[in-house]
Design a protein around this motif. Structure first.
Motif, PDB file in Angstrom:
ATOM      1  N   GLU A   1       0.826  -1.207   0.000  1.00  0.00           N
ATOM      2  CA  GLU A   1       0.000   0.000   0.000  1.00  0.00           C
ATOM      3  C   GLU A   1       0.862   1.258   0.000  1.00  0.00           C
ATOM      4  OE1 GLU A   1      -3.781  -0.330   2.601  1.00  0.00           O
ATOM      5  OE2 GLU A   1      -2.250  -1.489   3.654  1.00  0.00           O
ATOM      6  N   ILE A   2       1.893   1.257   0.829  1.00  0.00           N
ATOM      7  CA  ILE A   2       2.772   2.424   0.926  1.00  0.00           C
ATOM      8  C   ILE A   2       3.498   2.666  -0.392  1.00  0.00           C
ATOM      9  CG2 ILE A   2       4.820   3.356   2.073  1.00  0.00           C
ATOM     10  CD1 ILE A   2       3.928   1.768   4.584  1.00  0.00           C
ATOM     11  N   ALA A   3       4.003   1.602  -0.989  1.00  0.00           N
ATOM     12  CA  ALA A   3       4.753   1.738  -2.243  1.00  0.00           C
ATOM     13  C   ALA A   3       3.898   2.343  -3.336  1.00  0.00           C
ATOM     14  CB  ALA A   3       5.283   0.375  -2.677  1.00  0.00           C
ATOM     15  N   ARG A   4       2.666   1.906  -3.464  1.00  0.00           N
ATOM     16  CA  ARG A   4       1.813   2.412  -4.529  1.00  0.00           C
ATOM     17  C   ARG A   4       1.446   3.886  -4.313  1.00  0.00           C
ATOM     18  NH1 ARG A   4       3.562  -1.837  -5.638  1.00  0.00           N
ATOM     19  NH2 ARG A   4       5.083  -0.276  -6.336  1.00  0.00           N
ATOM     20  N   VAL A   5       1.296   4.295  -3.065  1.00  0.00           N
ATOM     21  CA  VAL A   5       1.032   5.709  -2.788  1.00  0.00           C
ATOM     22  C   VAL A   5       2.266   6.548  -3.115  1.00  0.00           C
ATOM     23  CG1 VAL A   5       0.611   7.380  -0.938  1.00  0.00           C
ATOM     24  CG2 VAL A   5      -0.810   5.340  -1.117  1.00  0.00           C
ATOM     25  N   ILE A   6       3.441   6.064  -2.739  1.00  0.00           N
ATOM     26  CA  ILE A   6       4.668   6.809  -3.027  1.00  0.00           C
ATOM     27  C   ILE A   6       4.904   6.894  -4.530  1.00  0.00           C
ATOM     28  CG2 ILE A   6       7.194   6.778  -2.811  1.00  0.00           C
ATOM     29  CD1 ILE A   6       6.838   5.688   0.012  1.00  0.00           C
ATOM     30  N   ASP A   7       4.554   5.855  -5.272  1.00  0.00           N
ATOM     31  CA  ASP A   7       4.692   5.892  -6.726  1.00  0.00           C
ATOM     32  C   ASP A   7       3.921   7.067  -7.338  1.00  0.00           C
ATOM     33  OD1 ASP A   7       6.217   3.596  -6.649  1.00  0.00           O
ATOM     34  OD2 ASP A   7       4.607   2.253  -7.296  1.00  0.00           O
ATOM     35  N   ALA A   8       2.877   7.521  -6.649  1.00  0.00           N
ATOM     36  CA  ALA A   8       2.061   8.625  -7.156  1.00  0.00           C
ATOM     37  C   ALA A   8       2.633   9.993  -6.824  1.00  0.00           C
ATOM     38  CB  ALA A   8       0.642   8.530  -6.589  1.00  0.00           C
ATOM     39  N   CYS A   9       3.676  10.058  -5.992  1.00  0.00           N
ATOM     40  CA  CYS A   9       4.291  11.334  -5.626  1.00  0.00           C
ATOM     41  C   CYS A   9       4.944  11.938  -6.866  1.00  0.00           C
ATOM     42  CB  CYS A   9       5.330  11.128  -4.531  1.00  0.00           C
ATOM     43  SG  CYS A   9       6.367  12.569  -4.173  1.00  0.00           S
ATOM     44  N   PRO A  10       4.455  13.085  -7.361  1.00  0.00           N
ATOM     45  CA  PRO A  10       4.953  13.584  -8.650  1.00  0.00           C
ATOM     46  C   PRO A  10       6.356  14.164  -8.616  1.00  0.00           C
ATOM     47  CG  PRO A  10       3.425  15.162  -7.707  1.00  0.00           C
ATOM     48  CD  PRO A  10       3.395  13.953  -6.821  1.00  0.00           C
ATOM     49  N   SER A  11       6.799  14.636  -7.464  1.00  0.00           N
ATOM     50  CA  SER A  11       8.088  15.333  -7.396  1.00  0.00           C
ATOM     51  C   SER A  11       9.267  14.408  -7.185  1.00  0.00           C
ATOM     52  CB  SER A  11       8.060  16.353  -6.254  1.00  0.00           C
ATOM     53  OG  SER A  11       7.979  15.692  -5.005  1.00  0.00           O
ATOM     54  N   GLY A  12       9.008  13.176  -6.751  1.00  0.00           N
ATOM     55  CA  GLY A  12      10.101  12.278  -6.403  1.00  0.00           C
ATOM     56  C   GLY A  12      10.656  12.550  -5.016  1.00  0.00           C
ATOM     57  N   ALA A  13       9.995  13.412  -4.242  1.00  0.00           N
ATOM     58  CA  ALA A  13      10.461  13.704  -2.885  1.00  0.00           C
ATOM     59  C   ALA A  13      10.422  12.463  -2.010  1.00  0.00           C
ATOM     60  CB  ALA A  13       9.616  14.814  -2.257  1.00  0.00           C
TER      61      ALA A  13
END
Length: 212
Positions: free
Chosen positions: A55-67
């Protein structure tokens, strides 16, 4: 998240990393998993033990800035590299790049590049476009349409006092996903003055734009 630069948080399943210098507070993380990402919490704001690594990985994949980034310890899938390198335009905002990226020789899959010319963290966006009232459409006309770009590394090189040079197979797409152009080399305006946004038209010279 204000004032945070580099930080990390770990669970048995996943390590989350955060580079505050790239974050523009798009809040994809907070809205996606509010039990994991809790801004303003004393002592830290990321709690990876509150959800499964997938779940965490898929949410982070959506972070547009790469932060936000991650490393999994549960033998699950790491962040996939997009099949097609893309430059997606934000309405009145930055250029969102996704793909097999190299910037300053460092690999990445997600970055937001300033196109208003006012960021204090060039070449990355820092939300200055909001403060200065920058306007630029996310739906310019199609310049050349063809089959999707092939796979390959996309090299991102800011030129001194000029545009960002993008080398490698890439599609430039509107916010809607409509194809604008496909190329092996493009120069993206980052002074904010081009009359052919998102592409450079030499306006940085007349505007006296300066940036490393």
């Amino acid at each position: 998240m204000s004032g945070i630069s580099m930080s990390r948080a770990e669970s048995d399943e996943i390590t989350i990393t955060f580079d505050g210098s790239k974050c523009i507070h798009a809040r994809r993380c907070v809205l996606g998993l509010p039990e994991v990402f809790k801004p303003g919490t004393p002592g830290g704001w990321m709690f990876p033990g509150n959800a499964r690594a997938e779940e965490i990985a898929r949410v982070i994949d959506a972070c547009p800035s790469g932060a936000l980034g991650y490393a999994r310890h549960d033998d699950g899938m790491e962040e996939p590299v997009p099949a097609v390198n893309t430059v997606r335009l934000w309405e009145n905002g930055p250029n969102e790049l996704r793909g097999d990226l190299r910037i300053a020789d460092a690999p990445a899959t997600r970055v937001l590049l300033c196109r208003c010319g006012q960021s204090k963290n060039k070449p990355f966006c820092d939300n200055s476009h909001i403060e200065v009232g920058f306007t630029a459409t996310s739906e310019p006309g199609t310049q050349n349409a063809q089959d999707a770009a092939t796979r390959g590394v996309l090299t991102i090189t800011p030129t001194a006092n000029g545009p960002v040079k993008i080398e490698g197979p890439v599609e430039v797409i509107a916010a809607s996903g409509r194809q604008i152009a496909v190329s092996e080399k493009v120069f993206l305006c980052r002074c904010g003055e081009s009359q052919n946004k998102p592409f450079c038209d030499g306006s940085h010279t007349k505007a006296g734009f300066t940036a490393p």
